[in-house]
Write a protein that holds these residues in place. Structure first.
Motif, PDB file in Angstrom:
ATOM      1  N   ARG A 245       0.844  -1.197   0.000  1.00 38.58           N
ATOM      2  CA  ARG A 245       0.000   0.000   0.000  1.00 38.58           C
ATOM      3  C   ARG A 245       0.875   1.242   0.000  1.00 38.58           C
ATOM      4  NH1 ARG A 245      -2.963  -4.007   1.996  1.00 38.58           N
ATOM      5  NH2 ARG A 245      -5.226  -3.795   2.220  1.00 38.58           N
ATOM      6  N   PRO A 246       1.421   1.655  -1.140  1.00 35.43           N
ATOM      7  CA  PRO A 246       2.253   2.870  -1.173  1.00 35.43           C
ATOM      8  C   PRO A 246       1.470   4.076  -0.669  1.00 35.43           C
ATOM      9  CG  PRO A 246       2.372   1.666  -3.248  1.00 35.43           C
ATOM     10  CD  PRO A 246       1.271   1.038  -2.471  1.00 35.43           C
ATOM     11  N   ARG A 247       2.154   4.993  -0.032  1.00 40.56           N
ATOM     12  CA  ARG A 247       1.474   6.207   0.450  1.00 40.56           C
ATOM     13  C   ARG A 247       1.026   7.089  -0.708  1.00 40.56           C
ATOM     14  NH1 ARG A 247       5.656   7.612   5.390  1.00 40.56           N
ATOM     15  NH2 ARG A 247       5.293   5.653   6.549  1.00 40.56           N
ATOM     16  N   SER A 248       1.705   6.975  -1.827  1.00 43.86           N
ATOM     17  CA  SER A 248       1.320   7.743  -3.010  1.00 43.86           C
ATOM     18  C   SER A 248       0.178   7.033  -3.737  1.00 43.86           C
ATOM     19  CB  SER A 248       2.510   7.893  -3.963  1.00 43.86           C
ATOM     20  OG  SER A 248       2.094   8.466  -5.178  1.00 43.86           O
ATOM     21  N   ASP A 249      -0.822   7.795  -4.185  1.00 45.71           N
ATOM     22  CA  ASP A 249      -1.934   7.220  -4.951  1.00 45.71           C
ATOM     23  C   ASP A 249      -1.805   7.548  -6.437  1.00 45.71           C
ATOM     24  OD1 ASP A 249      -2.483   9.908  -4.953  1.00 45.71           O
ATOM     25  OD2 ASP A 249      -4.547   9.726  -4.221  1.00 45.71           O
ATOM     26  N   THR A 250      -0.573   7.797  -6.892  1.00 49.65           N
ATOM     27  CA  THR A 250      -0.344   8.075  -8.310  1.00 49.65           C
ATOM     28  C   THR A 250       0.571   7.028  -8.920  1.00 49.65           C
ATOM     29  OG1 THR A 250       1.534   9.531  -7.814  1.00 49.65           O
ATOM     30  CG2 THR A 250      -0.630  10.558  -8.021  1.00 49.65           C
ATOM     31  N   ALA A 251       0.366   6.783 -10.212  1.00 50.68           N
ATOM     32  CA  ALA A 251       1.241   5.887 -10.960  1.00 50.68           C
ATOM     33  C   ALA A 251       2.455   6.676 -11.438  1.00 50.68           C
ATOM     34  CB  ALA A 251       0.482   5.293 -12.139  1.00 50.68           C
ATOM     35  N   MET A 252       3.371   6.013 -12.130  1.00 53.62           N
ATOM     36  CA  MET A 252       4.603   6.659 -12.563  1.00 53.62           C
ATOM     37  C   MET A 252       4.364   7.792 -13.550  1.00 53.62           C
ATOM     38  SD  MET A 252       7.137   5.217 -10.971  1.00 53.62           S
ATOM     39  CE  MET A 252       8.624   5.507 -11.929  1.00 53.62           C
ATOM     40  N   ASP A 253       3.234   7.723 -14.281  1.00 55.26           N
ATOM     41  CA  ASP A 253       2.945   8.797 -15.246  1.00 55.26           C
ATOM     42  C   ASP A 253       2.104   9.914 -14.652  1.00 55.26           C
ATOM     43  OD1 ASP A 253       0.517   7.552 -14.979  1.00 55.26           O
ATOM     44  OD2 ASP A 253       0.150   7.273 -17.124  1.00 55.26           O
ATOM     45  N   GLY A 254       1.842   9.874 -13.358  1.00 53.88           N
ATOM     46  CA  GLY A 254       1.106  10.935 -12.686  1.00 53.88           C
ATOM     47  C   GLY A 254      -0.393  10.711 -12.583  1.00 53.88           C
ATOM     48  N   ARG A 255      -0.913   9.705 -13.283  1.00 55.76           N
ATOM     49  CA  ARG A 255      -2.337   9.418 -13.178  1.00 55.76           C
ATOM     50  C   ARG A 255      -2.635   8.720 -11.854  1.00 55.76           C
ATOM     51  NH1 ARG A 255      -1.374   8.953 -18.737  1.00 55.76           N
ATOM     52  NH2 ARG A 255      -2.932  10.000 -20.044  1.00 55.76           N
ATOM     53  N   LYS A 256      -3.874   8.863 -11.385  1.00 53.25           N
ATOM     54  CA  LYS A 256      -4.233   8.348 -10.075  1.00 53.25           C
ATOM     55  C   LYS A 256      -4.736   6.912 -10.131  1.00 53.25           C
ATOM     56  CE  LYS A 256      -5.051  12.483  -7.341  1.00 53.25           C
ATOM     57  NZ  LYS A 256      -5.916  13.089  -6.307  1.00 53.25           N
ATOM     58  N   VAL A 257      -4.467   6.200  -9.035  1.00 52.00           N
ATOM     59  CA  VAL A 257      -5.022   4.863  -8.842  1.00 52.00           C
ATOM     60  C   VAL A 257      -5.833   4.878  -7.551  1.00 52.00           C
ATOM     61  CG1 VAL A 257      -3.209   3.655 -10.101  1.00 52.00           C
ATOM     62  CG2 VAL A 257      -2.918   4.102  -7.661  1.00 52.00           C
ATOM     63  N   VAL A 258      -6.778   3.946  -7.462  1.00 48.60           N
ATOM     64  CA  VAL A 258      -7.662   3.882  -6.295  1.00 48.60           C
ATOM     65  C   VAL A 258      -7.592   2.473  -5.708  1.00 48.60           C
ATOM     66  CG1 VAL A 258     -10.034   4.074  -5.471  1.00 48.60           C
ATOM     67  CG2 VAL A 258      -9.209   5.623  -7.265  1.00 48.60           C
ATOM     68  N   ARG A 259      -7.407   2.398  -4.412  1.00 49.72           N
ATOM     69  CA  ARG A 259      -7.353   1.123  -3.713  1.00 49.72           C
ATOM     70  C   ARG A 259      -8.749   0.763  -3.210  1.00 49.72           C
ATOM     71  NH1 ARG A 259      -3.215   2.468  -1.019  1.00 49.72           N
ATOM     72  NH2 ARG A 259      -4.266   3.139   0.882  1.00 49.72           N
ATOM     73  N   VAL A 260      -9.206  -0.450  -3.534  1.00 50.24           N
ATOM     74  CA  VAL A 260     -10.547  -0.904  -3.140  1.00 50.24           C
ATOM     75  C   VAL A 260     -10.398  -2.190  -2.322  1.00 50.24           C
ATOM     76  CG1 VAL A 260     -12.832  -1.592  -3.954  1.00 50.24           C
ATOM     77  CG2 VAL A 260     -11.498   0.074  -5.280  1.00 50.24           C
ATOM     78  N   ARG A 261     -11.090  -2.259  -1.213  1.00 49.09           N
ATOM     79  CA  ARG A 261     -11.001  -3.435  -0.344  1.00 49.09           C
ATOM     80  C   ARG A 261     -11.564  -4.664  -1.044  1.00 49.09           C
ATOM     81  NH1 ARG A 261     -14.215  -5.846   3.673  1.00 49.09           N
ATOM     82  NH2 ARG A 261     -15.857  -4.287   3.317  1.00 49.09           N
TER      83      ARG A 261
END
Length: 316
Positions: A245-261
């Motif tokens: 669970r990285p503290r950053s919610d962005t991918a390498m290209d700057g777009r966002k990712v969302v963590r879902v349980r």
């Protein structure tokens, strides 16, 4: 004796990597210095240590293989001199080689190593990154002293000290329909395109999540590189399963990712310390293991959102 311990260390690095370039990266010294050290050893010992093949790199000669065994013993004995002195004057010094699971290393290793060497300035932590199987092999061959990895497959002959538990979750792009949900089930995701982390042991772990539900995932792509999968997810290729669970919610290209349980009862991956059972632990290694126990837990993991923190975020 007209060779130095440093030259012996350069020889070991070259022998284990099979490349002057890789040896240079491992010991953080220039390639010409590595080449000069090897040439000096060959001249001093009056024997050829490597067969040089342009396409295949360097291969040890029979004499080189025999020397490698003795060279490792020599370096180990030299290290023990530091340990004896440390125990006598109560000062901790020496070098420790730490292995780390490739999916954990970018988050855990920088803070963990820096904090230790800051507390003990006369120590040095050499960092080695690899998949689970590679780390076990390097532990068995004494190329690394201790490893931080998962508990998924720890053979006889190794000790495992658990530190933190990471349940699996689903990772999607911010415009994916799942991104608006608080949780999804294995049945919900089975027909969606899965971007599978294709590493030994990890791969089988994620596929077993579907098998225990009697389902078969729709694997759209595979990669051994976690950052590539995160970037593909962020660009809408599908979803991936992860435990970190990285503290950053962005991918390498700057777009966002969302963590879902991921709802349901699923076996977590447990981060822990692995070391050979029969090998004597120096005071330096014991101190480092204690350092890891103090700095990695369900309440805090360097570079990550820890499980306890995750629960608080969901409750808020």
């Amino acid at each position: 004796m007209r060779y130095t311990l440093r030259q012996i260390e350069y020889f070991i690095a070259t022998a284990e990597t099979g490349s002057i370039t890789l040896a240079s990266e491992r010991v953080n010294i220039s390639q010409p210095s590595i080449s000069t050290a090897i040439a000096h050893l060959e001249q001093e010992l009056d024997t050829q240590l490597f067969v040089r093949r342009h396409a295949q790199g360097l291969t040890l000669t029979p004499a080189g293989k025999a020397l490698l065994v003795e060279a490792k013993r020599l370096v180990e004995h030299a290290q023990q001199l530091y340990e004896v002195a440390s125990e006598a004057n109560d000062k901790i010094r020496g070098q420790l080689t730490l292995g780390c699971m490739v999916t954990l290393a970018p988050m855990i290793m920088p803070e963990l190593s820096h904090a230790f060497t800051s507390a003990f300035p006369s120590t040095k932590v050499m960092q080695v990154v690899g998949d689970h199987d590679t780390l076990l092999q390097k532990l068995a061959s004494a190329e690394i002293d201790v490893a931080i990895t998962y508990d998924l497959h720890v053979p006889e002959g190794f000790d495992f000290v658990p530190l933190a538990s990471l349940p699996p979750h689903v990772l999607v792009g911010e415009i994916h329909p799942f991104a608006r949900l608080s949780a999804v089930t294995v049945k919900d995701i089975a027909s969606e395109p899965l971007l599978l982390l294709d590493l030994p042991i990890s791969r089988e772990y994620f596929l077993a999540i579907f098998m225990q539900e009697g389902l078969t995932p729709h694997i759209a792509a595979r990669s051994p590189h976690q950052d590539i999968l995160r970037t593909m997810v962020a660009n809408g290729y599908g979803y991936t399963l992860a435990n970190v669970r990285p503290r950053s919610d962005t991918a390498m290209d700057g777009r966002k990712v969302v963590r879902v349980r991921l709802a349901g009862d699923h076996r977590p991956m447990v981060i822990g310390l692995v070391s050979p059972k029969e090998r004597r632990k120096s005071r330096l290694i014991e101190l480092f293991e204690n350092h890891c126990r103090n700095r990695i837990s369900d309440a805090y993991i360097p570079g990550m959102v820890a499980p306890v923190m995750e629960k608080r975020i969901r409750l808020d």
